[in-house]
Motif scaffolding. Structure first.
Motif, PDB file in Angstrom:
ATOM      1  N   PHE A  19      -4.228 -17.128   9.607  1.00 59.51           N
ATOM      2  CA  PHE A  19      -5.043 -17.035  11.143  1.00 59.51           C
ATOM      3  C   PHE A  19      -4.649 -17.368  11.896  1.00 59.51           C
ATOM      4  CE2 PHE A  19      -8.575 -17.126  14.061  1.00 59.51           C
ATOM      5  CZ  PHE A  19      -8.725 -15.541  14.448  1.00 59.51           C
ATOM      6  N   ARG A  22      -0.675 -16.749  13.722  1.00 52.69           N
ATOM      7  CA  ARG A  22      -0.588 -14.863  13.266  1.00 52.69           C
ATOM      8  C   ARG A  22      -1.477 -15.285  15.035  1.00 52.69           C
ATOM      9  NH1 ARG A  22      -1.824 -12.422   8.723  1.00 52.69           N
ATOM     10  NH2 ARG A  22       0.076 -12.247   8.356  1.00 52.69           N
ATOM     11  N   SER A  23      -2.929 -16.123  15.168  1.00 55.65           N
ATOM     12  CA  SER A  23      -3.606 -15.836  16.580  1.00 55.65           C
ATOM     13  C   SER A  23      -3.350 -16.526  17.948  1.00 55.65           C
ATOM     14  CB  SER A  23      -5.057 -16.005  16.442  1.00 55.65           C
ATOM     15  OG  SER A  23      -5.783 -15.313  15.437  1.00 55.65           O
ATOM     16  N   PHE A  24      -2.603 -17.508  17.809  1.00 52.48           N
ATOM     17  CA  PHE A  24      -2.045 -18.464  18.803  1.00 52.48           C
ATOM     18  C   PHE A  24      -1.514 -18.868  18.389  1.00 52.48           C
ATOM     19  CE2 PHE A  24      -6.428 -19.076  17.048  1.00 52.48           C
ATOM     20  CZ  PHE A  24      -7.472 -19.219  18.613  1.00 52.48           C
ATOM     21  N   MET A  25       0.331 -18.592  17.778  1.00 56.43           N
ATOM     22  CA  MET A  25       1.972 -18.397  18.280  1.00 56.43           C
ATOM     23  C   MET A  25       2.445 -19.937  17.900  1.00 56.43           C
ATOM     24  SD  MET A  25      -0.139 -16.546  20.035  1.00 56.43           S
ATOM     25  CE  MET A  25      -0.392 -14.225  20.673  1.00 56.43           C
ATOM     26  N   VAL A  26       1.559 -20.187  16.644  1.00 61.26           N
ATOM     27  CA  VAL A  26       2.189 -21.426  16.779  1.00 61.26           C
ATOM     28  C   VAL A  26       2.890 -21.427  15.061  1.00 61.26           C
ATOM     29  CG1 VAL A  26       0.685 -22.761  18.226  1.00 61.26           C
ATOM     30  CG2 VAL A  26      -0.017 -22.973  15.728  1.00 61.26           C
ATOM     31  N   GLU A  27       3.752 -22.655  14.543  1.00 67.92           N
ATOM     32  CA  GLU A  27       4.243 -22.679  13.063  1.00 67.92           C
ATOM     33  C   GLU A  27       2.999 -23.281  12.537  1.00 67.92           C
ATOM     34  OE1 GLU A  27       6.851 -20.052  12.078  1.00 67.92           O
ATOM     35  OE2 GLU A  27       8.111 -19.725  13.876  1.00 67.92           O
ATOM     36  N   ASP A  30       4.353 -26.549  12.754  1.00 64.71           N
ATOM     37  CA  ASP A  30       3.401 -27.253  14.436  1.00 64.71           C
ATOM     38  C   ASP A  30       1.506 -27.789  14.391  1.00 64.71           C
ATOM     39  OD1 ASP A  30       5.592 -26.613  15.305  1.00 64.71           O
ATOM     40  OD2 ASP A  30       4.498 -24.339  16.535  1.00 64.71           O
ATOM     41  N   ILE A  42      -3.439 -26.502  20.611  1.00 61.22           N
ATOM     42  CA  ILE A  42      -2.943 -25.041  19.855  1.00 61.22           C
ATOM     43  C   ILE A  42      -4.274 -24.171  20.575  1.00 61.22           C
ATOM     44  CG2 ILE A  42      -3.153 -24.186  17.809  1.00 61.22           C
ATOM     45  CD1 ILE A  42      -2.552 -26.333  16.495  1.00 61.22           C
ATOM     46  N   ILE A  43      -5.190 -24.552  20.573  1.00 61.91           N
ATOM     47  CA  ILE A  43      -6.519 -24.177  20.438  1.00 61.91           C
ATOM     48  C   ILE A  43      -7.434 -24.160  21.666  1.00 61.91           C
ATOM     49  CG2 ILE A  43      -7.015 -22.417  18.777  1.00 61.91           C
ATOM     50  CD1 ILE A  43      -9.327 -23.812  18.793  1.00 61.91           C
ATOM     51  N   LEU A  48     -11.377 -22.016  19.004  1.00 64.12           N
ATOM     52  CA  LEU A  48     -12.619 -21.750  18.494  1.00 64.12           C
ATOM     53  C   LEU A  48     -13.450 -20.766  17.922  1.00 64.12           C
ATOM     54  CD1 LEU A  48     -13.197 -24.766  16.889  1.00 64.12           C
ATOM     55  CD2 LEU A  48     -13.939 -25.561  18.707  1.00 64.12           C
ATOM     56  N   GLU A  50     -13.464 -17.844  18.221  1.00 69.84           N
ATOM     57  CA  GLU A  50     -12.923 -17.184  17.448  1.00 69.84           C
ATOM     58  C   GLU A  50     -13.001 -16.895  15.884  1.00 69.84           C
ATOM     59  OE1 GLU A  50      -9.066 -16.647  19.189  1.00 69.84           O
ATOM     60  OE2 GLU A  50     -10.297 -16.236  21.260  1.00 69.84           O
ATOM     61  N   THR A  53     -15.714 -16.662  13.967  1.00 71.39           N
ATOM     62  CA  THR A  53     -15.937 -15.717  13.646  1.00 71.39           C
ATOM     63  C   THR A  53     -15.218 -15.172  12.542  1.00 71.39           C
ATOM     64  OG1 THR A  53     -16.132 -14.594  16.307  1.00 71.39           O
ATOM     65  CG2 THR A  53     -15.537 -12.986  14.739  1.00 71.39           C
ATOM     66  N   PHE A  54     -13.782 -15.328  12.715  1.00 72.73           N
ATOM     67  CA  PHE A  54     -13.168 -15.081  11.909  1.00 72.73           C
ATOM     68  C   PHE A  54     -13.416 -15.519  10.032  1.00 72.73           C
ATOM     69  CE2 PHE A  54      -9.623 -16.833   9.150  1.00 72.73           C
ATOM     70  CZ  PHE A  54      -9.274 -15.791   8.584  1.00 72.73           C
ATOM     71  N   THR A  58     -14.329 -13.072   7.188  1.00 72.03           N
ATOM     72  CA  THR A  58     -13.182 -13.187   5.712  1.00 72.03           C
ATOM     73  C   THR A  58     -13.456 -13.029   5.129  1.00 72.03           C
ATOM     74  OG1 THR A  58     -11.813 -12.986   8.025  1.00 72.03           O
ATOM     75  CG2 THR A  58     -10.932 -14.000   5.724  1.00 72.03           C
TER      76      THR A  58
ATOM     77  N   ASN B  29       6.955 -19.230  20.005  1.00 73.27           N
ATOM     78  CA  ASN B  29       7.845 -17.973  18.109  1.00 73.27           C
ATOM     79  C   ASN B  29       7.891 -17.314  18.124  1.00 73.27           C
ATOM     80  OD1 ASN B  29       7.481 -20.564  16.722  1.00 73.27           O
ATOM     81  ND2 ASN B  29       4.981 -20.501  17.485  1.00 73.27           N
ATOM     82  N   ASN B 201     -11.065 -10.981  17.369  1.00 73.41           N
ATOM     83  CA  ASN B 201     -12.302 -12.255  16.602  1.00 73.41           C
ATOM     84  C   ASN B 201     -12.739 -12.518  17.389  1.00 73.41           C
ATOM     85  OD1 ASN B 201     -12.679 -12.145  13.216  1.00 73.41           O
ATOM     86  ND2 ASN B 201     -10.164 -12.271  13.641  1.00 73.41           N
TER      87      ASN B 201
END
Lengths: 91, 363
Positions: A19, A22-27, A30, A42-43, A48, A50, A53-54, A58, B29, B201
């Motif tokens: 998640f 995918r959501s925050f464009m990092v590998e 990283d 990263i965020i 946080l 989001e 909620t995930f 999930t 990325n 989300n």
């Protein structure tokens, strides 16, 4: 933890990593799993929200106001452990 | 085949863009396949996951709204109204589709286009909604924008969807809306964000202020160092207000639940008297400062802060790729001299941003 418990926690961590990447464009490479995602840049605080909620959607782990602490959300590993324990009814 | 397109910031320079959406090579990325399509367009799992999150968000919103009537509050929701087309349409949705009693709130950052102010008044009048404007001390606000634009105040990865200047302003909007909601015991805060601007989300979440405040303390500390303690007045909610409130409100982004094109939104808000302001960049319908913020973002990061949002709309067939490219290219850089003068940028800042002493794009 026994082998099944370790596997379940790993599955949760894997879901969280997917998640976040995918959501925050990092590998995944990283991310320092033991540091705060915010401290790593990263965020932001909205990110946080989001993630919470995930987690609820999930993993079905209900998050209460008193859960919103650095102890529970201060790193990817801490989040995985928190979700695992909540799902198991340990907390 | 991957397309190249000229950069609005660096005339004559071309960049690789995804052949399907508008994400460009400097986006974090990103990878292009042999057909020139980016990994974000190819991410079908992510798209399905978004759809699931939207469905859950919709169900949660309906559940929350259904439970609201017992509260007896004067207002059901405070709506962050920028005067742009999206927040105007969100206000219409809130009132007409969801039947909410709304308090409209605008943060006047000193750069709201006069025509956008007129739009705000026409829309709230047409919908019969109470409205208030909050204007922060502009000297402090401008200092914050300067600091956010020139210094690493926010985490780099948190700026993929938004420019630093916009982030500073939106954070202030969010904090002010939260303070209003807490003071007036309003259970919902509505905003006009679209998917792409926020992840799926983020459609509904509870605004746990103290945790959020703790989480953003590092960036607040950097902002304090750069601007001074005044930032706490702007971005803080007094303990007395928090302690008095029965609970934290929910932030809800209703527009994310709609599948609607920009043309349809413009038609709907047009019926209420909304008119497109002139002289703004292609990605804003209310704020003059957006042109400066976009310029700084592209200068610092190499891509537009709107690429992700526009790409999402293109993938969802809510906008054509050429329309999205037009928006990215529509940047009235001739307004930069006025904007940098208003922000009182130093000669060093201007040089860092590749601007001449009078704010023109150098070279």
């Amino acid at each position: 933890m026994n082998a099944n418990q370790v596997a379940e926690r790993s599955r949760i961590l894997e879901g969280l990593v997917t998640f976040v990447t995918r959501s925050f464009m990092v590998e995944a490479s990283d991310i320092d799993m033991d540091k705060s995602l915010i401290d790593q840049g990263i965020i932001d605080s909205f990110g946080l929200m989001e993630i919470t909620t995930f987690i609820e959607n999930t993993f079905g782990a209900k998050i209460q106001e008193q859960d919103m602490t650095r102890e529970a959300f201060g790193s990817m590993n801490k989040m995985a452990t928190f979700v695992y324990r909540r799902k198991c009814g340990e907390i | 085949m991957t397309e190249t397109a000229p950069s609005a910031r660096q005339p004559g320079v071309t960049r690789q863009r995804c052949a399907r959406c508008v994400l460009s090579a400097p986006f974090p990325n990103i990878k292009f396949d042999v057909e020139g399509v980016c990994n974000f367009c190819r991410d079908e799992v992510g798209a399905r996951s978004d759809d699931t999150a939207i469905d859950r968000g919709r169900a949660r919103v309906m559940e929350l709204f259904a439970a609201r009537k017992a509260r007896g509050a004067t207002y059901d929701a405070v709506l962050c109204n920028s005067g742009g087309k999206d927040s105007s349409y969100t206000l219409k949705l809130a009132v007409e589709k969801y039947g909410l009693t709304v308090l409209s709130f605008t943060l006047d950052n000193g750069f709201v286009a006069p025509a956008a102010r007129d739009n705000i008044h026409r829309i709230v009048d047409a919908l019969g909604v109470d409205h208030i404007t909050v204007r922060p001390a502009l000297d402090v606000f401008k200092s914050v924008v300067r600091a956010a634009s020139m210094l690493p105040i926010y985490g780099e990865q948190s700026l993929t969807r938004i420019s630093a200047g916009c982030n500073a302003c939106i954070s202030l909007v969010n904090t002010t809306a939260l303070r209003l909601a807490l003071e007036k015991e309003i259970p919902f805060i509505l905003a006009g964000f679209t998917l792409g601007q926020i992840p799926a989300n983020g459609i509904v979440y509870r605004n746990h202020y103290r945790f959020l405040a703790e989480s953003r303390e590092a960036s607040m500390s950097r902002l304090r160092d750069a601007v001074g303690l005044e930032v706490d007045r702007l971005y803080g909610v007094p303990d007395s207000v928090i302690d008095r409130a029965p609970t934290y409100p929910y932030n809800i982004n209703l527009l994310c639940l709609e599948s609607i094109t920009e043309t349809q939104i413009l038609a709907e808000v047009g019926k209420l008297g909304w008119k497109r302001p002139s002289g703004l960049d292609g990605c804003s319908s209310n704020c003059m400062l957006n042109t400066f913020n976009n310029y700084v973002h592209e200068r610092r990061h190499g891509y537009s802060p709107y690429e992700l949002e526009l790409s999402h709309l293109v993938r969802k067939d809510l906008m054509t790729r050429s329309e999205a490219l037009e928006k990215l290219a529509d940047q009235p850089l001739e307004q930069l001299p006025y904007l940098v003068k208003s922000l009182a940028l130093s000669p060093e800042d201007l040089a860092t941003l590749g601007l001449s002493a009078d704010g023109q794009v150098a070279g």
